[in-house]
Design a protein around this motif. Structure first.
Motif, PDB file in Angstrom:
ATOM      1  N   GLN A  81       0.829  -1.206   0.000  1.00 48.31           N
ATOM      2  CA  GLN A  81       0.000   0.000   0.000  1.00 48.31           C
ATOM      3  C   GLN A  81       0.863   1.255   0.000  1.00 48.31           C
ATOM      4  OE1 GLN A  81      -3.241   0.265  -0.527  1.00 48.31           O
ATOM      5  NE2 GLN A  81      -3.296  -1.972  -0.735  1.00 48.31           N
ATOM      6  N   GLU A  82       1.954   1.231   0.760  1.00 47.05           N
ATOM      7  CA  GLU A  82       2.847   2.394   0.761  1.00 47.05           C
ATOM      8  C   GLU A  82       3.487   2.577  -0.615  1.00 47.05           C
ATOM      9  OE1 GLU A  82       6.195   3.977   3.739  1.00 47.05           O
ATOM     10  OE2 GLU A  82       6.928   2.336   2.471  1.00 47.05           O
ATOM     11  N   ILE A  83       3.957   1.480  -1.208  1.00 48.44           N
ATOM     12  CA  ILE A  83       4.618   1.557  -2.517  1.00 48.44           C
ATOM     13  C   ILE A  83       3.631   1.986  -3.592  1.00 48.44           C
ATOM     14  CG2 ILE A  83       5.677   0.135  -4.332  1.00 48.44           C
ATOM     15  CD1 ILE A  83       7.090  -1.422  -2.097  1.00 48.44           C
ATOM     16  N   LEU A  84       2.395   1.471  -3.539  1.00 46.09           N
ATOM     17  CA  LEU A  84       1.376   1.837  -4.523  1.00 46.09           C
ATOM     18  C   LEU A  84       1.060   3.328  -4.437  1.00 46.09           C
ATOM     19  CD1 LEU A  84      -0.589   0.831  -6.716  1.00 46.09           C
ATOM     20  CD2 LEU A  84      -2.257   0.437  -4.887  1.00 46.09           C
ATOM     21  N   ASN A  85       0.890   3.829  -3.221  1.00 48.25           N
ATOM     22  CA  ASN A  85       0.620   5.264  -3.047  1.00 48.25           C
ATOM     23  C   ASN A  85       1.788   6.110  -3.555  1.00 48.25           C
ATOM     24  OD1 ASN A  85      -1.837   4.685  -1.854  1.00 48.25           O
ATOM     25  ND2 ASN A  85      -1.013   4.739   0.240  1.00 48.25           N
ATOM     26  N   HIS A  86       2.974   5.649  -3.286  1.00 45.21           N
ATOM     27  CA  HIS A  86       4.166   6.365  -3.742  1.00 45.21           C
ATOM     28  C   HIS A  86       4.240   6.386  -5.265  1.00 45.21           C
ATOM     29  CE1 HIS A  86       8.469   6.761  -4.838  1.00 45.21           C
ATOM     30  NE2 HIS A  86       8.545   7.541  -3.770  1.00 45.21           N
ATOM     31  N   GLN A  87       3.952   5.244  -5.868  1.00 43.98           N
ATOM     32  CA  GLN A  87       4.014   5.132  -7.326  1.00 43.98           C
ATOM     33  C   GLN A  87       2.969   6.003  -8.004  1.00 43.98           C
ATOM     34  OE1 GLN A  87       1.856   3.309  -9.619  1.00 43.98           O
ATOM     35  NE2 GLN A  87       3.249   3.352 -11.380  1.00 43.98           N
ATOM     36  N   GLN A  88       1.791   6.092  -7.405  1.00 40.21           N
ATOM     37  CA  GLN A  88       0.726   6.921  -7.979  1.00 40.21           C
ATOM     38  C   GLN A  88       1.053   8.412  -7.870  1.00 40.21           C
ATOM     39  OE1 GLN A  88      -2.564   5.468  -5.670  1.00 40.21           O
ATOM     40  NE2 GLN A  88      -3.040   3.805  -7.111  1.00 40.21           N
ATOM     41  N   THR A  89       1.849   8.770  -6.854  1.00 41.41           N
ATOM     42  CA  THR A  89       2.211  10.175  -6.653  1.00 41.41           C
ATOM     43  C   THR A  89       3.463  10.566  -7.422  1.00 41.41           C
ATOM     44  OG1 THR A  89       1.248  10.103  -4.427  1.00 41.41           O
ATOM     45  CG2 THR A  89       2.753  11.923  -4.920  1.00 41.41           C
ATOM     46  N   ASN A  90       4.448   9.670  -7.453  1.00 38.96           N
ATOM     47  CA  ASN A  90       5.760  10.012  -8.008  1.00 38.96           C
ATOM     48  C   ASN A  90       6.072   9.356  -9.349  1.00 38.96           C
ATOM     49  OD1 ASN A  90       7.194  11.469  -5.572  1.00 38.96           O
ATOM     50  ND2 ASN A  90       6.140   9.708  -4.705  1.00 38.96           N
ATOM     51  N   ARG A 115      -0.199  -8.751  -9.271  1.00 31.17           N
ATOM     52  CA  ARG A 115      -1.107  -7.890  -8.518  1.00 31.17           C
ATOM     53  C   ARG A 115      -2.349  -7.643  -9.370  1.00 31.17           C
ATOM     54  NH1 ARG A 115      -0.164  -7.229  -3.036  1.00 31.17           N
ATOM     55  NH2 ARG A 115       2.090  -7.228  -2.691  1.00 31.17           N
ATOM     56  N   SER A 116      -3.478  -7.473  -8.717  1.00 32.34           N
ATOM     57  CA  SER A 116      -4.741  -7.289  -9.446  1.00 32.34           C
ATOM     58  C   SER A 116      -4.742  -6.004 -10.257  1.00 32.34           C
ATOM     59  CB  SER A 116      -5.917  -7.284  -8.463  1.00 32.34           C
ATOM     60  OG  SER A 116      -5.754  -6.272  -7.491  1.00 32.34           O
ATOM     61  N   THR A 117      -3.903  -5.039  -9.847  1.00 32.27           N
ATOM     62  CA  THR A 117      -3.867  -3.757 -10.549  1.00 32.27           C
ATOM     63  C   THR A 117      -2.957  -3.804 -11.771  1.00 32.27           C
ATOM     64  OG1 THR A 117      -2.086  -3.039  -9.060  1.00 32.27           O
ATOM     65  CG2 THR A 117      -4.335  -2.430  -8.469  1.00 32.27           C
ATOM     66  N   ASP A 124      10.288  -2.804  -6.638  1.00 33.35           N
ATOM     67  CA  ASP A 124       9.754  -3.300  -7.906  1.00 33.35           C
ATOM     68  C   ASP A 124       9.037  -4.633  -7.743  1.00 33.35           C
ATOM     69  OD1 ASP A 124      10.507  -1.143  -9.406  1.00 33.35           O
ATOM     70  OD2 ASP A 124      12.365  -2.024 -10.141  1.00 33.35           O
ATOM     71  N   LEU A 125       9.580  -5.515  -6.905  1.00 34.80           N
ATOM     72  CA  LEU A 125       8.939  -6.822  -6.701  1.00 34.80           C
ATOM     73  C   LEU A 125       7.563  -6.672  -6.060  1.00 34.80           C
ATOM     74  CD1 LEU A 125      11.793  -9.206  -5.443  1.00 34.80           C
ATOM     75  CD2 LEU A 125      10.768  -9.103  -7.717  1.00 34.80           C
ATOM     76  N   VAL A 126       7.491  -5.906  -4.979  1.00 36.99           N
ATOM     77  CA  VAL A 126       6.223  -5.784  -4.247  1.00 36.99           C
ATOM     78  C   VAL A 126       5.204  -4.975  -5.040  1.00 36.99           C
ATOM     79  CG1 VAL A 126       5.165  -4.887  -2.133  1.00 36.99           C
ATOM     80  CG2 VAL A 126       7.359  -6.094  -2.014  1.00 36.99           C
ATOM     81  N   LEU A 127       5.656  -4.007  -5.832  1.00 38.22           N
ATOM     82  CA  LEU A 127       4.735  -3.235  -6.669  1.00 38.22           C
ATOM     83  C   LEU A 127       4.079  -4.123  -7.726  1.00 38.22           C
ATOM     84  CD1 LEU A 127       3.538  -0.504  -7.620  1.00 38.22           C
ATOM     85  CD2 LEU A 127       5.571  -0.242  -9.069  1.00 38.22           C
ATOM     86  N   ASN A 128       4.822  -5.054  -8.265  1.00 41.45           N
ATOM     87  CA  ASN A 128       4.338  -5.863  -9.389  1.00 41.45           C
ATOM     88  C   ASN A 128       3.767  -7.216  -9.009  1.00 41.45           C
ATOM     89  OD1 ASN A 128       5.157  -4.472 -12.136  1.00 41.45           O
ATOM     90  ND2 ASN A 128       6.871  -4.115 -10.735  1.00 41.45           N
ATOM     91  N   PHE A 129       4.173  -7.761  -7.850  1.00 40.07           N
ATOM     92  CA  PHE A 129       3.784  -9.135  -7.521  1.00 40.07           C
ATOM     93  C   PHE A 129       3.422  -9.295  -6.049  1.00 40.07           C
ATOM     94  CE2 PHE A 129       7.358  -9.157 -10.575  1.00 40.07           C
ATOM     95  CZ  PHE A 129       6.716  -9.664 -11.698  1.00 40.07           C
ATOM     96  N   LYS A 130       2.563 -10.272  -5.798  1.00 40.30           N
ATOM     97  CA  LYS A 130       2.416 -10.812  -4.451  1.00 40.30           C
ATOM     98  C   LYS A 130       3.472 -11.895  -4.297  1.00 40.30           C
ATOM     99  CE  LYS A 130      -2.585 -10.183  -3.829  1.00 40.30           C
ATOM    100  NZ  LYS A 130      -3.887 -10.885  -3.628  1.00 40.30           N
ATOM    101  N   ILE A 131       4.234 -11.812  -3.232  1.00 41.07           N
ATOM    102  CA  ILE A 131       5.244 -12.834  -2.958  1.00 41.07           C
ATOM    103  C   ILE A 131       4.567 -13.890  -2.091  1.00 41.07           C
ATOM    104  CG2 ILE A 131       7.525 -13.303  -2.011  1.00 41.07           C
ATOM    105  CD1 ILE A 131       8.138 -10.300  -2.370  1.00 41.07           C
TER     106      ILE A 131
END
Length: 525
Positions: A351-360, A522-524, A483-490
């Motif tokens: 959730q932190e990485i997703l929010n960061h990616q959407q902002t930056n 990830r579903s997104t 990059d791993l957590v943004l793109n995949f569920k481990i």
């Protein structure tokens, strides 16, 4: 006659072994230092030497045997070592009284293993200090900003590959080492390597040989540590000449090509080429410390800088490879393993990485510190699984340690005596980190990290001889985990071990049976 000679030689050898065994015990007894009796020739390190336990497990037995002592005796092979287990005393040795403990134990002889032996790791006294001051501008924030682009490019190559192999169980040990090798190849050597597409490339295979010790190499390491003069006389090498020559040729050819063709690339070889001429400087006022675990440079230049030979610079590039490849790979792999076992931690990080990616949109050197929880996750991985183990120091002038316990006597260290300032075992001591086996990144949150006692979290060492490349290592870890957590569920797979136990028969930090996981989209995505 032959039988009598053999009996005489065997008897003499046994008496010698028993003599050394008793001499080491007497050494501690006469100084009032508590210790555990060892096994002749192996001391307290029998199990890790024969491969039935990890090196840390043998150390842990000694560390926990006397919980009220500030330091205890450790018998490593036939060598008496003072094992330091008190944070305040570690601070004194590594910082306050550093001038008494400047050097590392000599594990590698320059004449036998010139790349390791001639590196900053093994340099001593003023020569070490001069090299440290020379190299420090190469690892500042302004230089790491340039290196981060190489890391991101390699990380994206890995995620692209994983998207094509989503149904497969992935051996994370192998995956991560291909990442760290490609990063070092690009950021260190100026090589474009994609080890997942070209699995049998020579750079990767040679790198793995460097850290996959066979019995012969373990024996050579034991001889170099316990009988350095005999090892030198016999010309015993820990690393095969083929491995050493491969790296030396790559570095030499790259330097010569760049000099001849006036090629400039913002990588480690280029920075060290500048350092060898004394032209490497850093005027940056950048205070971005990359993360909580970052170390700071404690030494300042003192007049003219020493000019270095090409062979000395080659040694620094090589040790940069060795540290950046295996040590960082171990931490990343264990972090992946912990995220697979701790779903709530992983989802909070996502959730932190997703929010960061959407902002930056992209991760950069300027915004990486915004990821507070990512820093917590990395710090907790470093607490549990850092490859540092201990900070070894050799006493270079007579020094008196305070009494090991109330009512005890001071312990006099003489020049040549060795102390091990423990790192991992203090990280896993419930006295300093409650429930140390639990993977709890919130220990390092802004609300909690002030509770961490100084010198109880030391993944990159402490004092002037700390890890010079902590910023590089932290960025290398964070880029990949991001990059791993943004793109995949481990996710756990059938071979994911739970709980994690250290692989025996190894110096490196690896999970027993390896780290196996699945990367689910990830579903997104």
């Amino acid at each position: 006659m032959i039988a009598e000679i053999l009996i005489f030689l065997v008897t003499t050898l046994l008496f010698y072994i028993l003599f050394v065994y008793k001499k080491t015990h007497y050494f501690f007894e006469k100084k009032g230092l508590k210790y555990l009796p060892g096994i002749p020739m192996f001391g307290n390190m029998y199990h890790s030497t024969v491969g039935t336990k990890h090196y840390l497990e043998d150390l842990d037995v000694v560390y926990r045997a006397f919980p009220d002592e500030k330091y205890v005796g450790l018998i490593e092979g036939t060598s008496p070592i003072v094992l330091i287990r008190d944070p305040e005393l570690i601070k004194t040795i590594t910082v306050k009284d550093f001038d008494h403990f400047v050097n590392h134990k000599q594990f590698f002889d320059k004449d036998i293993d010139p790349l390791f032996g001639g590196s900053i790791l093994m340099m001593k006294d003023d020569k070490w200090r001069d090299m440290r001051v020379t190299l420090s501008p190469a690892f500042t924030g302004s230089k790491m900003r340039l290196m981060m682009n190489f890391m991101s490019e390699v990380s994206h190559n890995i995620t692209d590959y994983l998207k094509e192999h989503l149904s497969e169980e992935i051996h994370a040990d192998d995956l991560v080492r291909r990442y760290t090798l490609d990063v070092i190849g690009s950021a260190g050597f100026g090589l474009q390597v994609n080890s997942l597409r070209d699995k049998n490339n020579e750079f990767f295979e040679i790198g793995m040989k460097l850290f996959t010790f066979d019995f012969q190499q373990k024996l050579a390491f034991f001889m170099s540590a316990e009988c350095p003069q005999i090892a030198k006389l016999l010309g015993i090498r820990i690393f095969p000449p083929k491995v050493m020559n491969f790296f030396k040729d790559i570095i030499t050819n790259t330097i010569n090509y760049r000099k001849k063709n006036n090629v400039i690339r913002s990588d480690m070889i280029q920075l060290l080429m500048e350092a060898s001429k004394g032209t490497l400087t850093d005027s940056s006022v950048d205070k971005n410390d990359v993360g909580f675990a970052t170390t700071e440079e404690a030494l300042k230049p003192r007049g003219d800088t020493r000019e270095w030979t090409e062979d000395e610079i080659i040694g620094q590039v090589f040790v940069f490879f060795a540290a950046g490849f295996e040590s960082v790979a171990g931490v990343i792999t264990m972090c992946i393993h912990e995220l697979a076992l701790n779903h709530e931690v992983q989802e909070k990080l996502y959730q932190e990485i997703l929010n960061h990616q959407q902002t930056n949109e992209t991760l950069s050197y300027e915004n990486v510190t915004q990821l507070k929880y990512l820093d917590c996750v990395v710090n907790e991985s470093l607490r549990k699984w850092t490859g540092a183990i201990f900070m070894d120091r050799v006493c270079n002038k007579t020094y008196e340690l305070p009494p090991p316990r109330k009512g005890g006597k001071p312990y006099l260290l003489r020049p040549g005596d060795v102390v091990y300032n423990m790192v991992n075992l203090i990280h896993m001591d419930e006295k300093y980190h409650p429930k140390p086996e639990v993977f709890d990144p919130d220990r390092f949150s802004d609300e909690n990290k002030h509770k961490i006692q100084p010198f109880t979290f030391m993944p990159f060492g402490m004092g002037p001889r700390n890890c010079i490349a902590s910023r590089f290592a932290l960025l290398e870890i964070k880029v990949f985990i991001y990059d791993l957590v943004l793109n995949f569920k481990i996710a756990k797979s059938k071979n994911t071990s739970d709980p994690i136990r250290l692989h025996n028969n190894d110096f490196n930090i690896k999970a027993m049976g390896g780290t196996y996981v699945k990367f689910e989209p990830r579903s997104t995505q």
